[in-house]
Scaffold this motif. Structure first.
Motif, PDB file in Angstrom:
ATOM      1  N   GLY A 170       5.582  -0.649  -3.864  1.00  0.00           N
ATOM      2  CA  GLY A 170       4.351  -1.510  -3.898  1.00  0.00           C
ATOM      3  C   GLY A 170       3.410  -1.117  -2.585  1.00  0.00           C
ATOM      4  O   GLY A 170       4.086  -1.045  -1.634  1.00  0.00           O
ATOM      5  N   GLY A 171       2.255  -0.981  -2.676  1.00  0.00           N
ATOM      6  CA  GLY A 171       1.319  -0.790  -1.661  1.00  0.00           C
ATOM      7  C   GLY A 171       1.624   0.531  -0.843  1.00  0.00           C
ATOM      8  O   GLY A 171       1.322   0.688   0.341  1.00  0.00           O
ATOM      9  N   THR A 172       1.623   1.433  -1.605  1.00  0.00           N
ATOM     10  CA  THR A 172       1.895   2.867  -1.035  1.00  0.00           C
ATOM     11  C   THR A 172       0.496   3.410  -0.353  1.00  0.00           C
ATOM     12  O   THR A 172       0.344   4.078   0.501  1.00  0.00           O
ATOM     13  CB  THR A 172       2.657   4.048  -2.012  1.00  0.00           C
ATOM     14  N   ARG A 173      -0.377   3.111  -1.064  1.00  0.00           N
ATOM     15  CA  ARG A 173      -2.040   3.458  -0.674  1.00  0.00           C
ATOM     16  C   ARG A 173      -2.179   2.750   0.586  1.00  0.00           C
ATOM     17  O   ARG A 173      -2.834   3.355   1.393  1.00  0.00           O
ATOM     18  CB  ARG A 173      -3.109   3.494  -1.747  1.00  0.00           C
ATOM     19  N   THR A 174      -1.954   1.608   0.720  1.00  0.00           N
ATOM     20  CA  THR A 174      -2.419   0.730   1.797  1.00  0.00           C
ATOM     21  C   THR A 174      -1.513   1.072   2.953  1.00  0.00           C
ATOM     22  O   THR A 174      -2.184   1.034   4.202  1.00  0.00           O
ATOM     23  CB  THR A 174      -2.141  -0.704   1.283  1.00  0.00           C
ATOM     24  N   ALA A 175      -0.204   1.299   2.776  1.00  0.00           N
ATOM     25  CA  ALA A 175       0.481   1.799   3.850  1.00  0.00           C
ATOM     26  C   ALA A 175       0.220   3.016   4.497  1.00  0.00           C
ATOM     27  O   ALA A 175       0.249   3.380   5.480  1.00  0.00           O
ATOM     28  CB  ALA A 175       2.041   1.820   3.462  1.00  0.00           C
TER      29      ALA A 175
END
Length: 258
Positions: free
Chosen positions: A126-131
């Motif tokens: 989860g959250g690969t784009r934000t990371a």
């Protein structure tokens, strides 16, 4: 209500940055947000895209690429190269990363060169784009520092830091920084990209077969602002602690808020 990993609703996952992870890159970092891990690299090309030359656009350019490695998910993910094309999700995310970084980079000050950002997901929870956005900003900052050290730039073209985080509504409760289990069950899913001075770069939000109220939207925005403030503080420490004179990567771990 405590989350399955013990966090409160307004807590980030543990975030860490390991700088200089890719020796041949101008600037690089391994960012870990909980069990999500992404290598972010920034490399300099001493040229600009042909379209800028044809249109006589001054300054430089920043572009981004994003990929999930085959072993980043529980079931092997086929490489885009094997399919012969990028999937729609990868295209969307790399465009988002590029927009996010260009919002805070003075391309005229960068000069006639291209800053190439590469984000490769090692492990997805989860959250690969934000990371990717959060890590890419650190990698770009480290790359720019090297240009200044070499005398290729007199000052940093990065006007301010930018970071991103996910928020959502799960079982009726607004939550910050969703992992995969929370994301797949979320009735509302949103990604926020913000600058260090509190300005929005992008807001991506939608209901999953459900609507959401103005009150829920306000709650998610408040959680996101809080989380991004903490991420930017962590970015600053990572950038100031990274030294190009240190041959081995240095891991920096920031605990979640109490």
């Amino acid at each position: 209500m405590p989350r399955h990993d013990g966090r409160k609703s307004d807590q980030l996952r543990p975030i860490s940055f390991t700088p200089n992870i890719a020796p041949h890159s101008t600037g690089s970092v391994l960012v870990a947000a909980g069990d999500t891990r992404v290598i972010c690299s920034a490399m300099i090309e001493e040229s600009i895209p042909n379209w800028m030359k044809y249109q006589k656009v001054s300054g430089g350019w920043l572009t981004a690429e994003y990929s999930m490695l085959p072993y980043s998910t529980l079931e092997r993910k086929q490489r885009d190269s094997a399919k012969g094309r990028l999937d729609g999700r990868s295209v969307e995310i790399q465009r988002l990363i590029g927009r996010s970084l260009r919002a805070v980079v003075d391309l005229d000050l960068l000069g006639p060169r291209t800053l190439c950002i590469d984000c490769d997901v090692l492990q997805a929870d989860g959250g690969t784009r934000t990371a990717s956005i959060t890590g890419a900003c650190v990698a770009a900052s480290l790359a720019v520092e090297k240009l200044i050290e070499k005398g290729l730039l007199t000052k940093s073209p990065i006007r301010q830091l930018v970071a991103a985080v996910s928020v959502g509504v799960v079982n009726g409760e607004p939550l910050l920084d969703l992992n995969y289990l929370e994301d797949k069950d979320a009735s509302v899913d949103m990604n926020l990209v913000m600058t260090a001075n509190g300005q929005f770069v992008e807001v991506q939000g939608s209901g999953e077969e459900q609507t959401f109220s103005e009150t829920e939207l306000a709650a998610m925005l408040a959680l996101g602002k809080k989380g991004i403030g903490e991420l930017i503080a962590a970015q600053r420490v990572a950038i100031s602690s990274a030294s190009t004179a240190i041959p081995e990567p240095v891991g920096l771990v920031f605990p979640t808020s109490a």
